[in-house]
Design a protein around this motif. Structure first.
Motif, mmCIF file in Angstrom:
data_model
loop_
_atom_site.group_PDB
_atom_site.id
_atom_site.type_symbol
_atom_site.label_atom_id
_atom_site.label_comp_id
_atom_site.label_asym_id
_atom_site.label_seq_id
_atom_site.Cartn_x
_atom_site.Cartn_y
_atom_site.Cartn_z
ATOM 1 N N ILE A 158 -5.297 5.694 4.049
ATOM 2 C CA ILE A 158 -5.291 4.770 2.917
ATOM 3 C C ILE A 158 -6.719 4.363 2.589
ATOM 4 O O ILE A 158 -7.422 3.803 3.447
ATOM 5 N N ARG A 182 0.857 -1.183 0.000
ATOM 6 C CA ARG A 182 0.000 0.000 0.000
ATOM 7 C C ARG A 182 0.888 1.226 0.000
ATOM 8 O O ARG A 182 2.124 1.123 0.147
ATOM 9 N N CYS A 183 0.281 2.372 -0.174
ATOM 10 C CA CYS A 183 1.054 3.612 -0.145
ATOM 11 C C CYS A 183 1.603 3.863 1.249
ATOM 12 O O CYS A 183 0.970 3.523 2.267
ATOM 13 N N TYR A 218 -6.197 -2.958 0.983
ATOM 14 C CA TYR A 218 -6.111 -1.516 0.789
ATOM 15 C C TYR A 218 -6.027 -1.180 -0.702
ATOM 16 O O TYR A 218 -5.662 -2.019 -1.533
ATOM 17 N N VAL A 262 -3.470 7.696 -1.777
ATOM 18 C CA VAL A 262 -3.642 8.113 -0.385
ATOM 19 C C VAL A 262 -4.757 9.152 -0.340
ATOM 20 O O VAL A 262 -5.057 9.809 -1.349
#
Length: 556
Positions: free
Chosen positions: A74, A48-49, A86, A91
């Protein structure tokens, strides 16, 4: 007199050939490793970011505060049925009290499977995710280039020189891969790894076939692929131990230095020496073979004798006849589909769930019963029926994965894996059949070129496999997860049914000329090998028809 006649006199598959065959099978272990290496080194972990401004962010939740921060930063995946936890590429941002989504340029990765892969090192995710498929495609293109390029080198300069030159290139390029951090350098080096690993294996496999007598030659084409499966087991085992792409790369690359030592271990091919007029050198080798095999030979076997060097026709002569053209196209389709399914199922299994390394280990271990069953059934069921059967069973199993994926829950992922294993067994067994079936269907005068061409054609299936296996990255939801296996399965079933249009070759006198090939399979009552052997006491022509390099360039 043909060279095969000499092999009959000194032992078709005696101790010398068995020892040499074992030595020349060992490179197949590294071929197995490298053909699947990018499945490991370019594996994209769950990610994920990275939370902006959070220096010690990790993929896993550290505490309650970290969990809440993830939830407000997220976003969830757009597809409510997605298996992802996610959104991977965005974001949540806020501008003027308005919530917005923006792309990120930093990510955090799940390290439970790999501590680091090349993909996670250089962030080959989101907009760059397709680069992993590009890298795999270029690697398989390198394999194709190695089949063609080093095959030519082996014909011009000899099997032994081609093998050792390739071994040097393989060690240098493979070790170098472990120390690069640039995507384009990584891809270029892997191109050379793909070319060089087959540059080692093709001369090795050709030499092993050229040293074996006619009656033993066909079945030696299957056991060598079991060494390929050993490489897959080694890759899964070492990968589970080191869990880092660089260490795994080195664990496979460094042992390849052994093949450089083959210069002092293996002989040059006597067949190749004969084709170059180097009779004395060929004589020394066959005398050595006879001595080790326990045959007392008086006088020369080659020097002073008239040895027939067979001359073949060009492969494109096949395409002048409709019957042979259609037959060749069906075989080409099967080669492409088998390679695509064989590699593609292994590439996709990481998306199924469960333990990554255990799944890879199981997919490797099932190749042994698949190959053994092929050897046992090949002369009982026949080539056509056996090939059709295993392609349809394997393809149907892959098609059936759509049901547990679409309608099942996480607990049915094991059923998906079992069906995938059956599909992989089908493609693995099909490889064993298609080698022999193809060699028997083509006339003797074009058999060598036809086998090499078929192997090259199969590379296009390998090049397509990573793109199909990664469709789940671009097609959302459960259907996206099921789609790759459905494509693999549907292709296998189609190719299996097409096989029914080909003639059976079991117990048949094989075609020697182009015209024989055109007539082959047309007559209702063709002479069988047993009928033919009653008329003559010399070896059946179909045995000697596998002369020189009938399986040259034919590798997984």
């Amino acid at each position: 007199m043909k060279f095969d006649d000499i092999l009959v006199r000194i032992g078709e598959f005696g101790f010398y050939q068995k020892r040499l065959y074992l030595i020349l099978c060992i490179p197949a272990i590294n071929v197995g490793c490298y053909m699947m290496m990018l499945v490991y080194t370019m594996h994209i972990p769950a990610h994920r970011c990275k939370i902006p401004g959070y220096e010690n962010d990790t993929y896993l939740e550290q505490n309650e505060k970290h969990r809440q921060l993830i939830n407000i930063t997220i976003p969830l995946p757009e597809d409510p049925h997605s298996v992802l936890r996610y959104d991977r590429c965005h974001v949540i941002g806020r501008e003027n009290n308005v919530t917005t989504l923006r792309k990120c340029n930093e990510w955090v990765y799940d390290t439970s499977v790999f501590e680091e892969t090349f993909s996670s090192k250089v962030n080959l995710v989101c907009d760059d995710a397709l680069k992993t498929s590009h890298a795999q495609m270029i690697f398989y293109f390198g394999v194709l280039a190695g089949d063609v390029g080093f095959g030519c080198v082996a014909d011009v300069f000899g099997r032994k020189k081609a093998l050792v030159i390739s071994a040097v290139i393989q060690v240098v390029s493979a070790v170098s891969v472990a120390f690069v951090s640039n995507y384009y350098v990584f891809v270029i080096l892997n191109f050379f790894v793909g070319a060089a690993c087959h540059g080692v294996f093709v001369p090795a496999s050709v030499l092993s076939v050229e040293m074996v007598g006619p009656s033993k030659r066909v079945m030696t084409g299957i056991p060598i692929h079991m060494f390929f499966a050993v490489g897959l087991l080694y890759l899964a085992g070492v990968g589970a131990l080191v869990r880092h792409w660089q260490y795994l790369q080195l664990a496979v690359a460094v042992p390849c230095a052994v093949y450089v030592l083959y210069w002092w271990v293996i002989p040059e091919s006597p067949r190749w020496l004969l084709s170059q007029g180097r009779m004395e050198e060929a004589e020394k080798i066959v005398q050595r073979v006879a001595k080790v095999n326990g045959f007392d030979v008086k006088g020369n076997l080659i020097v002073g004798e008239k040895i027939e060097i067979p001359k073949g026709e060009k492969i494109w002569h096949v395409f002048k006849h409709k019957v042979l053209f259609v037959r060749a196209m069906i075989l080409f389709v099967n080669w492409i589909v088998i390679a695509m399914d064989y590699y593609g199922v292994t590439m996709h299994v990481g998306n199924i769930g469960g333990n990554f390394y255990l799944n890879q280990f199981i997919l490797a271990i099932v190749e042994f019963p698949a190959k053994i069953a092929t050897m046992l059934l090949l002369n009982r069921i026949g080539r056509q029926k056996l090939h059709c059967l295993i392609m349809i069973i394997g393809g149907a199993a892959l098609l059936c994965t759509i049901f547990p994926v679409l309608y099942g829950k996480e607990e049915l992922s094991s059923l998906t894996l079992v069906l995938s294993i059956i599909g992989k067994m089908g493609s693995s067994a099909a490889f064993g059949v298609i080698y022999i079936y193809t060699a028997e269907l083509y006339p003797t005068v074009v058999r060598n070129g036809a086998m090499g061409t078929s192997s090259c054609i199969a590379r296009f299936g390998g090049m397509a496999a990573p793109y199909i296996a990664s469709t789940s990255e671009y097609v959302s939801g459960k259907f996206g997860q099921a789609l790759p296996l459905v494509i693999f399965g549907g292709s296998a079933v189609t190719a299996g049914f097409l096989t029914l249009l080909l003639p059976e070759t079991l117990h048949r006198k094989l075609p020697e000329t182009i015209q024989d090939g055109v007539e082959f399979g047309k007559k209702k009552e063709e002479p069988t090998m047993n009928d033919y052997s009653k008329k003559i006491k010399t070896p059946h022509p179909s045995l000697s028809s596998f002369d020189n390099t009938a399986f040259e360039g034919t590798t997984l």
